[in-house]
Scaffold this motif. Structure first.
Motif, PDB file in Angstrom:
ATOM      1  N   PHE A 180      30.339 -33.146 -46.392  1.00  0.00           N
ATOM      2  CA  PHE A 180      30.516 -31.897 -47.210  1.00  0.00           C
ATOM      3  C   PHE A 180      30.037 -32.219 -48.459  1.00  0.00           C
ATOM      4  O   PHE A 180      29.522 -31.377 -49.207  1.00  0.00           O
ATOM      5  CB  PHE A 180      32.163 -31.516 -47.312  1.00  0.00           C
ATOM      6  CG  PHE A 180      32.473 -30.158 -48.273  1.00  0.00           C
ATOM      7  CD1 PHE A 180      32.791 -28.995 -47.604  1.00  0.00           C
ATOM      8  CD2 PHE A 180      32.332 -30.206 -49.615  1.00  0.00           C
ATOM      9  CE1 PHE A 180      32.853 -27.922 -48.342  1.00  0.00           C
ATOM     10  CE2 PHE A 180      32.656 -29.123 -50.476  1.00  0.00           C
ATOM     11  CZ  PHE A 180      32.687 -27.972 -49.765  1.00  0.00           C
ATOM     12  N   GLU A 181      30.287 -33.447 -49.211  1.00  0.00           N
ATOM     13  CA  GLU A 181      29.917 -33.718 -50.586  1.00  0.00           C
ATOM     14  C   GLU A 181      27.971 -33.736 -50.447  1.00  0.00           C
ATOM     15  O   GLU A 181      27.633 -33.074 -51.338  1.00  0.00           O
ATOM     16  CB  GLU A 181      30.162 -35.042 -50.878  1.00  0.00           C
ATOM     17  CG  GLU A 181      29.724 -35.473 -52.452  1.00  0.00           C
ATOM     18  CD  GLU A 181      30.582 -36.437 -53.090  1.00  0.00           C
ATOM     19  OE1 GLU A 181      30.100 -36.864 -54.161  1.00  0.00           O
ATOM     20  OE2 GLU A 181      31.584 -36.868 -52.272  1.00  0.00           O
ATOM     21  N   GLU A 182      27.561 -34.133 -49.341  1.00  0.00           N
ATOM     22  CA  GLU A 182      26.225 -34.160 -49.166  1.00  0.00           C
ATOM     23  C   GLU A 182      25.587 -32.743 -49.232  1.00  0.00           C
ATOM     24  O   GLU A 182      24.763 -32.428 -50.200  1.00  0.00           O
ATOM     25  CB  GLU A 182      25.671 -34.961 -47.952  1.00  0.00           C
ATOM     26  CG  GLU A 182      25.828 -36.773 -48.060  1.00  0.00           C
ATOM     27  CD  GLU A 182      25.091 -37.259 -46.959  1.00  0.00           C
ATOM     28  OE1 GLU A 182      24.486 -36.362 -46.101  1.00  0.00           O
ATOM     29  OE2 GLU A 182      24.993 -38.421 -46.879  1.00  0.00           O
ATOM     30  N   LEU A 183      26.196 -32.057 -48.575  1.00  0.00           N
ATOM     31  CA  LEU A 183      25.537 -30.441 -48.135  1.00  0.00           C
ATOM     32  C   LEU A 183      26.024 -29.583 -49.685  1.00  0.00           C
ATOM     33  O   LEU A 183      25.170 -28.958 -50.044  1.00  0.00           O
ATOM     34  CB  LEU A 183      26.263 -29.895 -47.075  1.00  0.00           C
ATOM     35  CG  LEU A 183      25.859 -30.495 -45.633  1.00  0.00           C
ATOM     36  CD1 LEU A 183      26.606 -30.157 -44.675  1.00  0.00           C
ATOM     37  CD2 LEU A 183      24.185 -30.152 -45.557  1.00  0.00           C
ATOM     38  N   ARG A 382      16.392 -21.605 -38.782  1.00  0.00           N
ATOM     39  CA  ARG A 382      17.377 -20.623 -39.378  1.00  0.00           C
ATOM     40  C   ARG A 382      18.634 -21.344 -39.883  1.00  0.00           C
ATOM     41  O   ARG A 382      19.127 -21.007 -40.882  1.00  0.00           O
ATOM     42  CB  ARG A 382      17.588 -19.341 -38.346  1.00  0.00           C
ATOM     43  CG  ARG A 382      16.554 -18.514 -38.067  1.00  0.00           C
ATOM     44  CD  ARG A 382      17.016 -17.419 -37.112  1.00  0.00           C
ATOM     45  NE  ARG A 382      15.961 -16.659 -36.927  1.00  0.00           N
ATOM     46  CZ  ARG A 382      14.915 -16.634 -35.950  1.00  0.00           C
ATOM     47  NH1 ARG A 382      14.868 -17.477 -35.393  1.00  0.00           N
ATOM     48  NH2 ARG A 382      13.995 -15.555 -36.038  1.00  0.00           N
ATOM     49  N   THR A 383      18.741 -22.185 -39.243  1.00  0.00           N
ATOM     50  CA  THR A 383      20.110 -23.162 -39.407  1.00  0.00           C
ATOM     51  C   THR A 383      19.779 -23.891 -40.782  1.00  0.00           C
ATOM     52  O   THR A 383      20.733 -23.880 -41.764  1.00  0.00           O
ATOM     53  CB  THR A 383      20.211 -24.241 -38.373  1.00  0.00           C
ATOM     54  OG1 THR A 383      18.998 -24.891 -37.995  1.00  0.00           O
ATOM     55  CG2 THR A 383      20.883 -23.645 -37.349  1.00  0.00           C
ATOM     56  N   LEU A 384      18.489 -24.271 -41.092  1.00  0.00           N
ATOM     57  CA  LEU A 384      18.164 -25.020 -42.208  1.00  0.00           C
ATOM     58  C   LEU A 384      17.988 -24.139 -43.408  1.00  0.00           C
ATOM     59  O   LEU A 384      18.387 -24.221 -44.587  1.00  0.00           O
ATOM     60  CB  LEU A 384      16.778 -25.908 -42.184  1.00  0.00           C
ATOM     61  CG  LEU A 384      16.734 -27.058 -43.151  1.00  0.00           C
ATOM     62  CD1 LEU A 384      17.783 -28.088 -43.273  1.00  0.00           C
ATOM     63  CD2 LEU A 384      15.382 -27.851 -42.802  1.00  0.00           C
ATOM     64  N   LYS A 600      23.734 -29.650 -36.873  1.00  0.00           N
ATOM     65  CA  LYS A 600      24.966 -30.187 -36.131  1.00  0.00           C
ATOM     66  C   LYS A 600      26.108 -29.626 -37.007  1.00  0.00           C
ATOM     67  O   LYS A 600      27.297 -29.397 -36.392  1.00  0.00           O
ATOM     68  CB  LYS A 600      25.181 -31.633 -35.859  1.00  0.00           C
ATOM     69  CG  LYS A 600      23.946 -32.061 -34.895  1.00  0.00           C
ATOM     70  CD  LYS A 600      24.301 -33.645 -34.845  1.00  0.00           C
ATOM     71  CE  LYS A 600      23.052 -34.009 -33.919  1.00  0.00           C
ATOM     72  NZ  LYS A 600      23.063 -35.588 -33.915  1.00  0.00           N
ATOM     73  N   HIS A 601      25.887 -29.385 -38.346  1.00  0.00           N
ATOM     74  CA  HIS A 601      27.247 -29.312 -39.247  1.00  0.00           C
ATOM     75  C   HIS A 601      26.775 -28.050 -40.004  1.00  0.00           C
ATOM     76  O   HIS A 601      27.125 -28.017 -41.313  1.00  0.00           O
ATOM     77  CB  HIS A 601      27.198 -30.558 -40.279  1.00  0.00           C
ATOM     78  CG  HIS A 601      27.198 -31.599 -39.628  1.00  0.00           C
ATOM     79  ND1 HIS A 601      26.425 -32.867 -40.111  1.00  0.00           N
ATOM     80  CD2 HIS A 601      28.199 -32.366 -38.848  1.00  0.00           C
ATOM     81  CE1 HIS A 601      26.811 -33.945 -39.241  1.00  0.00           C
ATOM     82  NE2 HIS A 601      27.918 -33.559 -38.335  1.00  0.00           N
ATOM     83  N   LEU A 602      26.334 -26.985 -39.244  1.00  0.00           N
ATOM     84  CA  LEU A 602      26.136 -25.761 -39.962  1.00  0.00           C
ATOM     85  C   LEU A 602      27.303 -24.944 -40.508  1.00  0.00           C
ATOM     86  O   LEU A 602      27.405 -24.545 -41.615  1.00  0.00           O
ATOM     87  CB  LEU A 602      25.578 -24.771 -38.739  1.00  0.00           C
ATOM     88  CG  LEU A 602      25.094 -23.183 -39.485  1.00  0.00           C
ATOM     89  CD1 LEU A 602      24.037 -23.135 -40.446  1.00  0.00           C
ATOM     90  CD2 LEU A 602      24.642 -22.462 -38.295  1.00  0.00           C
TER      91      LEU A 602
END
Length: 646
Positions: A180-183, A382-384, A600-602
């Protein structure tokens, strides 16, 4: 602390040899009965042990274990952790980690780190424990409001349990927090850099009939996707807020026509427009297109590039400052200090990933909050895109104009290489042109595969009557442009190159793209290379020649042969290679993702993006007491980077 484990060994519970199942990965405590050196010499020599516990016997095999010959003693007890193979009642454990059974032996769940620079697991574990001790009591890296809202565990708790998890629950909590922190930091960096560039600036309302008049003059109708994007851009330009829009679309989808309509809208309203391309060759090509399409409607089009004479530049600079020039097309020369506009209202950059935020910022500063449109033929999955842009300011042309012949993609192994070249020569014999792309420049780079230089030498010796040229990044920019110009004019039939032609000029007569050693390229890169052909009315071909029959290589070739949808290919590439490679975070100046993977973590990415937006709504500059440390961290690590591109 950012050097995370690649795996873990669960040393809490040992299994008896009799209870082992095939493919088990576990801890076994056993006594050495027999030590048997294998074949080979020096460090490459293998080593086999026969070990036993109270329930049975097991063979332990080490590869390249010459240095371990004196590590074990018969009759002593050891702990072995690894994967076992059980076949016909025989149990074998291959190349496990091991330790002598004593009071100093590790227990619990222990990390396994990626190794580099001569470090051992023991070294890294020792250094990690020291670091974790030093970080005890260190301040939180995220604001308390975000931690509560996202229900995150504490920073030190997360670090401790990502390295030495107390259990499965603690590990999952730690991993979630760090992903979560990275994103979250990633999302903040993106949003703040957009703010640097001027997202949400107050602008002017640009209304006229110029775009409609231009569209009506075309001999064809826009596709549904073009009409949708056209409407989005005109709405942005008419609003009081400056446009800041990304336009994505595959090669040939018709982005340039939309750009021309926007330029006509601005010029017709009495303002000026600037169109910036990454190379002189692309700038010239856009200038020719705009001159043909827009000059007849009464707009004055100029071109500004570095290779022009001083006298030519002075004349163009004067016409820009006076307002005589309505639209200027150019390279980075357009952002030089001497360039002044009378009233710049629209800035368009082509192939957006080639320009840094600061470069585009310099161009926007030539006017008073001009509208900005950045275009790319490189599909962002799209995910990115959700992580990078949220759902704001992104337009996609996901439909090709009718009548375009699909490119026929064929896959060959090394044995079928001659067939691929036979087709290429057949097309050249019809007067068409072809590209041959290699993964390396010369043979010193080519670990396994063909180099551009060796392919060029072979081709020119075998076919001396076919005009061919060699192009790669080691060639001077001036010579590179001359070669591409000659290919554009048809003076060269076969261009042998590295990926420098990935984003190049429009050569409708080029009908063959032959790519050597396709296993050395990513899917998105293969798709971009394929987009160099299929621009004319003739049938075009993309020939994929693989020098390796791996599962990954086959999957890439099968995907290329199955679909030409750039967004489907970009999604597949993201799935196969991960976000770091597909998007090239390093070249974008964005934070490296260590644990997070947007594919993977969308769900986490969406939550992190929402929290980032909420935080910036309340504190746009991250200046309040709770957020200032976070703001300083992001500005120091990411926003100081002049090459940051979005």
């Amino acid at each position: 602390a950012v050097h995370f484990p690649r795996a873990y060994e669960d040393l809490r519970n040992a299994k008896s040899i009799a209870a082992l199942q095939n493919e088990d990965k576990c801890l076994v405590r056993a006594r050495v009965l027999l030590i048997k050196p294998g074949r080979g010499y020096g460090r490459k020599r293998s080593l086999s042990l026969l070990v036993e516990d109270a329930t049975g016997r097991m063979q332990v095999v080490f590869f390249s274990a010459g240095f371990m010959m004196k590590s074990f003693s018969r009759g002593e007890e050891y702990r072995f952790f690894g994967k076992v193979k059980v076949e016909d009642g025989r149990v074998t454990m291959f190349h496990p980690t091991w330790a002598k059974e004593d009071e100093n032996a590790e227990t619990g769940i222990v990390p396994v780190y990626p190794l580099a620079y001569g470090l051992t697991q023991k070294d890294l574990k020792h250094l990690t424990k020291i670091s974790l001790k030093c970080l005890e009591g260190s301040p939180e890296t995220l604001p308390e409001s975000v931690i509560k809202s996202a229900n995150l565990c504490g920073y030190h708790y997360a670090l401790s349990n990502i390295h030495y998890p107390e259990g499965e629950k603690q590990y999952q909590e730690a991993r979630y927090r760090l992903i979560f922190e990275e994103l979250f930091v990633f999302s903040l960096a993106v949003r703040l850099s957009k703010d640097r560039f001027g997202s949400g600036r107050g602008g002017r309302s640009v209304k006229s009939s110029g775009a409609e008049r231009f569209i009506n003059s075309l001999s064809y109708s826009l596709t549904n996707a073009q009409q949708r994007v056209y409407g989005e851009i005109l709405k942005d330009m008419a609003s009081e807020t400056a446009m800041n829009r990304l336009l994505q679309g595959d090669v040939g989808s018709g982005k340039t026509v939309i750009a021309e309509a926007a330029l006509a809208q601005a010029a017709s309203a009495g303002y000026q427009g600037a169109f910036m391309a990454p190379t002189e060759l692309l700038a010239r090509q856009h200038f020719e297109t705009l001159s043909k399409d827009l000059a007849p409607q009464g707009y004055k089009i100029s071109m500004l590039i570095g290779s022009q004479t001083a006298a030519e530049k002075r004349k163009i600079l004067a016409s820009l400052e006076s307002g005589e020039t309505d639209i200027v097309v150019g390279t980075h020369a357009v952002i030089s200090e001497s360039v002044k506009f009378k009233d710049l209202a629209l800035v368009i950059t082509d192939e957006q990933h080639r320009f840094g935020v600061n470069q585009r910022k310099l161009l926007t500063e030539k006017g008073e909050n001009p509208d900005v449109l950045v275009m790319t033929a490189t599909p962002i999955p799209r995910t990115l895109a959700v992580v990078l842009y949220g759902d704001l300011d992104v337009s996609v042309i996901d439909e090709l104009p009718p009548g375009r012949q699909p490119i026929e993609t064929r896959s060959y192994d090394d044995a079928g290489r001659k067939s691929a070249y036979k087709l290429l020569l057949s097309e050249v014999g019809k007067g068409r042109q072809a590209y041959i792309v290699a993964p390396f420049i010369d043979d010193s780079d080519a670990l396994e595969g063909h180099s551009a230089e060796s392919l060029y030498d072979d081709f020119t010796k075998t076919y001396p009557d076919i005009p061919a040229a060699l192009l790669h990044s080691g060639i001077k920019a001036k010579d590179k442009d001359a070669i591409m110009e000659a290919f554009y004019k048809g003076e060269i039939s076969v261009l042998i190159s590295t990926v420098v032609i990935e984003v190049g000029i429009n050569v409708p007569n080029a009908t063959v793209m032959l790519i050597e050693n396709t296993e050395r390229f990513g899917l998105a890169q293969l798709h971009q290379l394929r987009g160099r052909v299929g621009r004319g009315s003739e049938q075009s071909y993309c020939l994929l020649v693989s020098g390796e029959e791996s599962e990954v290589s086959k999957e890439r070739s099968d995907t290329m042969c199955r679909t030409s949808d750039g967004f489907e290919i970009a999604e597949k590439d993201l799935e196969m290679r991960g976000p770091g490679e597909i998007f090239g975070f390093r070249q974008h100046g964005l934070p490296q993702l260590k644990l997070a993977d947007p594919a993977k973590h969308l769900n986490i990415a969406q939550k992190a993006g929402a929290e980032a937006s909420k935080l910036l709504e309340n504190d746009p500059k991250l200046e309040c007491k709770e957020n200032c440390m976070l703001g300083e961290r992001i500005r120091a690590d990411f926003l100081k980077n002049d090459s940051l591109t979005l």
